[in-house]
Design a protein around this motif. Structure first.
Motif, PDB file in Angstrom:
ATOM      1  N   PHE A   1       0.575  -1.740   0.154  1.00 24.40           N
ATOM      2  CA  PHE A   1       0.155   0.086  -0.378  1.00 24.40           C
ATOM      3  C   PHE A   1       0.568   1.539  -0.333  1.00 24.40           C
ATOM      4  O   PHE A   1      -0.213   2.392   0.246  1.00 24.40           O
ATOM      5  CB  PHE A   1      -0.892   0.433   1.010  1.00 24.40           C
ATOM      6  N   THR A   2       2.296   1.082   0.074  1.00 22.26           N
ATOM      7  CA  THR A   2       2.863   1.895  -0.600  1.00 22.26           C
ATOM      8  C   THR A   2       3.878   3.136  -1.686  1.00 22.26           C
ATOM      9  O   THR A   2       3.687   1.531  -2.543  1.00 22.26           O
ATOM     10  CB  THR A   2       4.186   2.134   0.354  1.00 22.26           C
ATOM     11  N   ALA A   3       3.635   3.997  -2.251  1.00 29.14           N
ATOM     12  CA  ALA A   3       4.216   4.524  -3.190  1.00 29.14           C
ATOM     13  C   ALA A   3       5.592   5.338  -3.435  1.00 29.14           C
ATOM     14  O   ALA A   3       5.128   6.043  -2.001  1.00 29.14           O
ATOM     15  CB  ALA A   3       3.705   4.903  -4.288  1.00 29.14           C
ATOM     16  N   VAL A   4       6.359   5.786  -4.170  1.00 32.52           N
ATOM     17  CA  VAL A   4       7.279   6.629  -3.914  1.00 32.52           C
ATOM     18  C   VAL A   4       6.448   7.208  -5.030  1.00 32.52           C
ATOM     19  O   VAL A   4       6.595   7.316  -5.677  1.00 32.52           O
ATOM     20  CB  VAL A   4       8.613   6.026  -3.806  1.00 32.52           C
ATOM     21  N   LEU A   5       6.523   9.223  -4.830  1.00 30.27           N
ATOM     22  CA  LEU A   5       6.252   9.737  -5.040  1.00 30.27           C
ATOM     23  C   LEU A   5       7.865  10.999  -5.381  1.00 30.27           C
ATOM     24  O   LEU A   5       7.791  11.256  -4.208  1.00 30.27           O
ATOM     25  CB  LEU A   5       5.582  10.632  -4.681  1.00 30.27           C
TER      26      LEU A   5
ATOM     27  N   SER B   1      21.326   5.863  -6.066  1.00 30.87           N
ATOM     28  CA  SER B   1      22.019   4.778  -4.946  1.00 30.87           C
ATOM     29  C   SER B   1      21.273   3.602  -4.008  1.00 30.87           C
ATOM     30  O   SER B   1      20.434   3.832  -4.499  1.00 30.87           O
ATOM     31  CB  SER B   1      21.886   5.846  -3.291  1.00 30.87           C
ATOM     32  N   SER B   2      22.238   2.733  -3.867  1.00 31.74           N
ATOM     33  CA  SER B   2      21.947   1.852  -3.877  1.00 31.74           C
ATOM     34  C   SER B   2      20.017   1.608  -2.816  1.00 31.74           C
ATOM     35  O   SER B   2      19.846   0.384  -2.824  1.00 31.74           O
ATOM     36  CB  SER B   2      22.638   0.726  -3.269  1.00 31.74           C
ATOM     37  N   THR B   3      20.232   2.728  -1.915  1.00 29.39           N
ATOM     38  CA  THR B   3      19.194   2.856  -0.876  1.00 29.39           C
ATOM     39  C   THR B   3      18.407   3.009  -1.606  1.00 29.39           C
ATOM     40  O   THR B   3      16.690   2.433  -0.866  1.00 29.39           O
ATOM     41  CB  THR B   3      19.431   4.100   0.032  1.00 29.39           C
ATOM     42  N   LEU B   4      18.184   4.101  -2.485  1.00 29.77           N
ATOM     43  CA  LEU B   4      17.067   3.951  -3.570  1.00 29.77           C
ATOM     44  C   LEU B   4      15.761   3.462  -3.987  1.00 29.77           C
ATOM     45  O   LEU B   4      15.371   2.746  -3.748  1.00 29.77           O
ATOM     46  CB  LEU B   4      16.907   5.633  -3.990  1.00 29.77           C
ATOM     47  N   LEU B   5      17.457   2.586  -4.808  1.00 28.34           N
ATOM     48  CA  LEU B   5      16.483   1.388  -5.460  1.00 28.34           C
ATOM     49  C   LEU B   5      16.063   0.320  -4.799  1.00 28.34           C
ATOM     50  O   LEU B   5      15.147   0.317  -5.449  1.00 28.34           O
ATOM     51  CB  LEU B   5      18.112   0.583  -5.762  1.00 28.34           C
ATOM     52  N   SER B   6      16.514   0.142  -3.883  1.00 29.26           N
ATOM     53  CA  SER B   6      16.272  -0.931  -2.618  1.00 29.26           C
ATOM     54  C   SER B   6      14.795  -0.661  -2.360  1.00 29.26           C
ATOM     55  O   SER B   6      13.739  -1.765  -2.187  1.00 29.26           O
ATOM     56  CB  SER B   6      17.235  -0.771  -1.567  1.00 29.26           C
ATOM     57  N   LEU B   7      14.652   0.597  -1.878  1.00 33.86           N
ATOM     58  CA  LEU B   7      13.354   1.547  -1.134  1.00 33.86           C
ATOM     59  C   LEU B   7      11.972   1.161  -2.616  1.00 33.86           C
ATOM     60  O   LEU B   7      11.218   0.128  -2.795  1.00 33.86           O
ATOM     61  CB  LEU B   7      12.965   2.517  -0.932  1.00 33.86           C
ATOM     62  N   LEU B   8      12.591   1.679  -3.869  1.00 37.51           N
ATOM     63  CA  LEU B   8      11.784   1.084  -4.939  1.00 37.51           C
ATOM     64  C   LEU B   8      11.261   0.079  -5.042  1.00 37.51           C
ATOM     65  O   LEU B   8      10.516  -0.582  -5.517  1.00 37.51           O
ATOM     66  CB  LEU B   8      12.664   1.837  -6.102  1.00 37.51           C
ATOM     67  N   SER B   9      12.667  -1.360  -4.914  1.00 47.68           N
ATOM     68  CA  SER B   9      12.059  -2.683  -5.484  1.00 47.68           C
ATOM     69  C   SER B   9      11.329  -3.297  -3.854  1.00 47.68           C
ATOM     70  O   SER B   9      10.103  -4.118  -4.642  1.00 47.68           O
ATOM     71  CB  SER B   9      13.357  -3.306  -5.074  1.00 47.68           C
TER      72      SER B   9
ATOM     73  N   VAL C   1       8.971  -1.799  -2.698  1.00 48.25           N
ATOM     74  CA  VAL C   1       7.490  -1.997  -2.966  1.00 48.25           C
ATOM     75  C   VAL C   1       7.157  -1.985  -4.457  1.00 48.25           C
ATOM     76  O   VAL C   1       6.414  -1.442  -4.953  1.00 48.25           O
ATOM     77  CB  VAL C   1       7.444   0.264  -2.467  1.00 48.25           C
ATOM     78  N   GLN C   2       7.420  -2.779  -5.193  1.00 47.53           N
ATOM     79  CA  GLN C   2       7.251  -3.306  -6.337  1.00 47.53           C
ATOM     80  C   GLN C   2       7.194  -2.022  -7.598  1.00 47.53           C
ATOM     81  O   GLN C   2       6.103  -2.210  -8.823  1.00 47.53           O
ATOM     82  CB  GLN C   2       5.597  -3.912  -6.789  1.00 47.53           C
ATOM     83  N   HIS C   3       8.176  -1.677  -6.956  1.00 47.61           N
ATOM     84  CA  HIS C   3       8.729  -0.401  -8.202  1.00 47.61           C
ATOM     85  C   HIS C   3       7.258   0.322  -8.913  1.00 47.61           C
ATOM     86  O   HIS C   3       6.805   1.115  -9.580  1.00 47.61           O
ATOM     87  CB  HIS C   3       9.093  -1.399  -9.229  1.00 47.61           C
TER      88      HIS C   3
END
Length: 221
Positions: free
Chosen positions: A141-145, A167-175, A177-179
Motif C-alpha cells: 500500500f505504499t508508492a514513492v513520489l 543510490s542502492s538505498t533508493l533502488l532497494s526502497l523502490l524494489s 514497494v514493487q517499483h
C-alpha cells in the motif's frame, strides 16, 4: 464508492520536511488546500484532509467511464522540527482512522526529493515510521513520489538515467514497494494534462493491488 458511476481513492502523503508533501497533495487535488512555502521549520503541524471535485476522463471500468474523486490526507513531516516521533505517529494514525476508518486507505505516498540523495539512515527511519503506521503489509500500500523531478532533469537526468545513477538505498526502497514510483515535475504538475497522467499511474498501482484497501483502526499501545 459514492455511487456506481463514481470512484473515490484515498491517499496519504508522508515524508520529511521540505520534500514537497503538501505541494504534491495540492497537485493531486488540483487545488491549493494545503499550506505550502519554504520555512526554516516544519510547516505542517497537524493532519488535514483535502477533497477534489469530480474528475472526468481518467478511469473506465467494465467499459463505462467513472467520475473520479481524490481524497488526500496531508500529514506533519517525520522527523519534525517541533514534534516528537510519537506525537507525529499518533497524530497521523488517529487521522487515518478518523478519515479513512470506514472506507480504507488505497495508497500511502512516500514523498522524496529527486534532487537530493537518499541516505541509508534516512531510509531506515522512514521505513520504520511507515511500518509502524501501516503494519506488516505496508509494501503493498505504499508508492514513492519523487518530487522536484524538474531539477533532476535540469541537471541532465532523464528518468532512466536517474534510476541508473540512483543510490542502492533508493533502488532497494523502490524494489521493496514493487517499483511503484512516480516522478513529479513541480513546474508542470499544476497543468491539467500532467495531473491526469499522475492520477492514471496511481490508479494503475491501485488496480495492480486488486483495488484492495488498508483498514486502519486507532489503538494506542
Amino acid at each position: 464508492m459514492a455511487d456506481s458511476n463514481e470512484m473515490t481513492i484515498n491517499l496519504v502523503v508522508l515524508g520529511r520536511t521540505q520534500t514537497g508533501k503538501s505541494a504534491a497533495g495540492n497537485s493531486l487535488l488540483g487545488s491549493s488546500d494545503f499550506e505550502t512555502h519554504r520555512s526554516p521549520s516544519s510547516v505542517t503541524t497537524c493532519c488535514s484532509l483535502g477533497r477534489s471535485c469530480r474528475i472526468s476522463g481518467i478511469i473506465r471500468r467494465s467499459g463505462c467511464e467513472l467520475a473520479l474523486r481524490v481524497q488526500v490526507l496531508d500529514t506533519p513531516s517525520y522527523p519534525h522540527s517541533g514534534l516528537s516521533k510519537e506525537q507525529v505517529t499518533d497524530t497521523v494514525r488517529s487521522a487515518l482512522a478518523h478519515h479513512f476508518g470506514e472506507e480504507g486507505l488505497h495508497l500511502a505516498l512516500l514523498v522524496l526529493r529527486a534532487d537530493l540523495p537518499l541516505c541509508p539512515d534516512e531510509s531506515d527511519h522512514t521505513i520504520q515510521f511507515i511500518q509502524e503506521l501501516l503494519g506488516p503489509t505496508w509494501k503493498d500500500f505504499t508508492a514513492v513520489l519523487l518530487t522536484h523531478a524538474d531539477k533532476a532533469e535540469e541537471a541532465g537526468f532523464s528518468e532512466e538515467a536517474y534510476l541508473h545513477s540512483a543510490s542502492s538505498t533508493l533502488l532497494s526502497l523502490l524494489s521493496s514497494v514493487q517499483h511503484k514510483y512516480i516522478f513529479l515535475d513541480n513546474q508542470k504538475s499544476i497543468i491539467k494534462e500532467e495531473r491526469a497522467i499522475v492520477l492514471r499511474k496511481l490508479l494503475n498501482f491501485i488496480r495492480q493491488n486488486n483495488y484492495q484497501v488498508l483498514v486502519l483502526k486507532h489503538s494506542k499501545e
